[in-house]
Design an enzyme around this catalytic site. Structure first.
Site, PDB file in Angstrom:
ATOM      1  N   GLY A 125       0.800  -1.225   0.000  1.00 52.26           N
ATOM      2  CA  GLY A 125       0.000   0.000   0.000  1.00 52.26           C
ATOM      3  C   GLY A 125       0.825   1.264   0.000  1.00 52.26           C
ATOM      4  O   GLY A 125       0.287   2.355   0.008  1.00 52.26           O
ATOM      5  N   CYS A 126       2.159   1.118  -0.010  1.00 51.21           N
ATOM      6  CA  CYS A 126       3.007   2.304  -0.081  1.00 51.21           C
ATOM      7  C   CYS A 126       3.549   2.430  -1.499  1.00 51.21           C
ATOM      8  O   CYS A 126       3.893   1.436  -2.117  1.00 51.21           O
ATOM      9  CB  CYS A 126       4.181   2.196   0.882  1.00 51.21           C
ATOM     10  SG  CYS A 126       3.674   2.094   2.592  1.00 51.21           S
TER      11      CYS A 126
END
Lengths: 143, 418
Positions: free
Chosen positions: A52-53
């Site tokens: 998710g980064c």
């Protein structure tokens, strides 16, 4: 050791001194990242990457004397700086403290404006992952 | 040293940038307390007031569904929509209006060809050729097609400076080659490819050629008859027009043979439950209500480019690129990526020891908008062995003063680590 909210208030004060100048704020966050403890090379692996980064973020934990320690790293300086803030607030705390922490400093220092919405999602993913680790430790304690 | 580095100011055709900037409302704002310098034009350009006004006018005065309405507004909307088709035809010198198909963008246009041309012309064992510098949009649709049809995808290598390896290309071509799909100007490197020559080579083997013109349509002359390309695709939003509109040009003989891409309204001539007969070109490939407002406003973007002329625009942008390169090359740790002899105005680079994301973030803090990352060209980045680049891409409204600011910020950023 100071409690979580005292550390948060310190950070808010530090960012307050920087004022509205975005460039100096970004440079400051990057400098914070440079002070992060070295991350073990062998832990820089796929399993330790936070999903998710946008940038790559590796996060590992250890457990000592009832407290959780976080170690993290990133391939970008700005993200490293963000993690260093989270580690300063959340590392070396009990699982319960981490789970219950209300991280108001992020909103107070206007992090959303500093890093923009895409990186804010990444920051949220980091916090979520740190809290998940704490939950896992807590459930072991409760068992 | 490349030609484009040395063209600065010599025989330059001037355009009045100050006047042009007045036409772009978005440029007149501060970002993070600094005047905006917009250098993300290869991703999307800003829109002149004429385009914005056309959009507003359409919705305020003419909004209606096109082609079958029995009333005045419908015929006005239809006329405006079809006027844009005529303008596109002129813009790319297509032989006829029927060969100009509106899509929602370059990506959809490529997918249309992959699906429809692929269905009709690509069979097991056939070969499709692309290049190392393609955008994901010009890779993935062909990968999917090759999987479906058991065809083979071949990739033309490039040289370190970002130029196409034409000798290797010649060796890849054979009687098995059915299609070559190559970018006219690379979005990540700026390289302008010798597509005229590449098209001729492909035709010698009976292969068809698709030109991805996403990065060239606003900057370089594109004449489909002079090029003799079989397909040309590009997007309106990279040429001062609205988002959500793209163009597929295809040779009539091919488009007529190709099956429809999607089924629905507009694309039929008669529907019976037993059998449907399809509409004529271009409507056969335009199922459903199209993006009428944006197509109508696109006409203003074409007029805008025509008003100044692509030669003047390109000359201005080339001068900006040369100016930027000459300044930045002196920055310690500056590593340009893509130094082909012929380029559009894309300055792709890295600063040593600093991640491109960090550079972009710091530039943004100074009001300077660039793109960072892999630019949807991961295989190309892998080929260079890098994660990504910082990309500053220039358009008609950019100035040397803005580039000075870019340079000064980069010097400050680089000093931290170099």
């Amino acid at each position: 050791m100071e409690d979580i909210n005292t550390v948060q208030d310190e950070i808010i004060d530090e960012f307050g001194i920087l004022g509205d100048d975005k460039e100096s704020t970004i440079f400051y966050i990057m400098e914070l990242g440079e002070q992060l403890a070295d991350f073990p090379e062998e832990e820089r692996k796929e399993d330790n990457i936070i999903k998710g980064c946008q940038s790559k973020v590796w996060l590992i934990t250890s457990y000592q004397d009832g407290k959780i320690q976080f170690l993290a790293d990133s391939n970008t300086a700005i993200t490293k700086g963000l993690i260093s803030l989270l580690i300063r607030v959340l590392s070396d705390r009990t699982a319960r403290e981490i789970i219950d922490a209300d991280l108001y400093f992020i909103k107070e220092i206007g992090m959303g404006n500093i890093i923009g919405s895409q990186r804010s999602n990444g920051l949220a993913a980091m916090i979520k992952q740190m809290k998940l680790f704490a939950l896992a430790y807590q459930s072991k304690i409760d068992a | 040293m490349s030609d484009w580095v040395e063209v600065i100011d010599k025989n330059r055709k001037e355009i009045d940038v100050k006047q042009i900037r007045k036409d772009f409302p978005v440029l007149h704002q501060e970002v993070n307390g600094k005047p905006l310098a917009y250098f993300d034009n290869a991703a999307t350009t800003q829109k002149p007031a004429q385009v914005i006004a056309a959009l507003e006018h359409y919705y305020k005065k003419d909004n209606s569904n096109i082609h079958r309405g029995a009333h005045t507004l419908a015929s006005r909307a239809t006329e405006n929509f079809e006027n844009t088709r005529s303008s596109v035809k002129e813009f790319i010198n297509a032989p006829s209006r029927e060969e100009v198909i509106f899509t929602k963008g370059t990506t959809e246009a490529i997918n249309l060809v992959a699906s429809s041309f692929g269905e009709r012309y690509i069979h097991e064992g056939d070969e499709i050729i692309i290049s190392t510098m393609e955008h994901h949009s010009n890779i993935v649709p062909w990968q999917l097609l090759c999987e479906r049809r058991k065809a083979i995808l071949k990739v033309i290598p490039i040289f370190k400076n970002g130029e196409m390896d034409l000798e290797a290309y010649k060796k890849l071509l054979s009687s098995k080659t059915k299609l070559v799909s190559v970018v006219h100007a690379s979005n990540a490197l700026g390289t302008v490819n010798p597509i005229r020559e590449m098209i001729d080579l492909a035709h010698n083997f009976g292969a068809r050629f698709l030109v991805d013109g996403a990065q060239s349509a606003a900057h370089l002359p594109v004449d489909v008859q002079a090029l003799d390309c079989d397909f040309l695709v590009f997007s309106a939003h990279k040429m001062y027009g609205p988002t959500g509109v793209g163009v597929l040009y295809g040779k009539r003989s091919l488009l007529e043979e190709m099956p429809p891409y999607q089924g629905g309204g507009e694309m039929i001539s008669e529907v019976r439950f037993e059998k449907t007969s399809f509409n004529e070109l271009p409507y056969k490939f335009e199922a459903g209500t199209p993006n009428i407002a944006d197509v109508v406003a696109f006409d203003q973007a074409i007029s805008y480019i025509n008003r100044y002329g692509k030669d003047k625009i390109h000359s201005h942008e080339s001068a900006l690129l040369a100016y930027a390169f000459q300044k930045c090359v002196s920055i310690r740790g500056f590593e340009p990526i893509g130094t082909a002899n012929e380029k559009v105005s894309v300055l792709s680079f890295n600063l040593k020891n600093i991640h491109p994301f960090d550079v972009g973030m710091m530039l943004d803090a100074s009001g300077i908008a660039v793109r960072t990352g892999h630019h949807c060209t991961q295989p190309l980045m892998n080929w260079y062995g890098i994660e990504g680049t910082v990309r500053a891409s220039f358009a008609v409204y950019n100035t040397t003063e803005e580039i000075d600011r870019l340079y000064e910020s980069l010097v400050r950023i680089s000093k931290r680590k170099n």
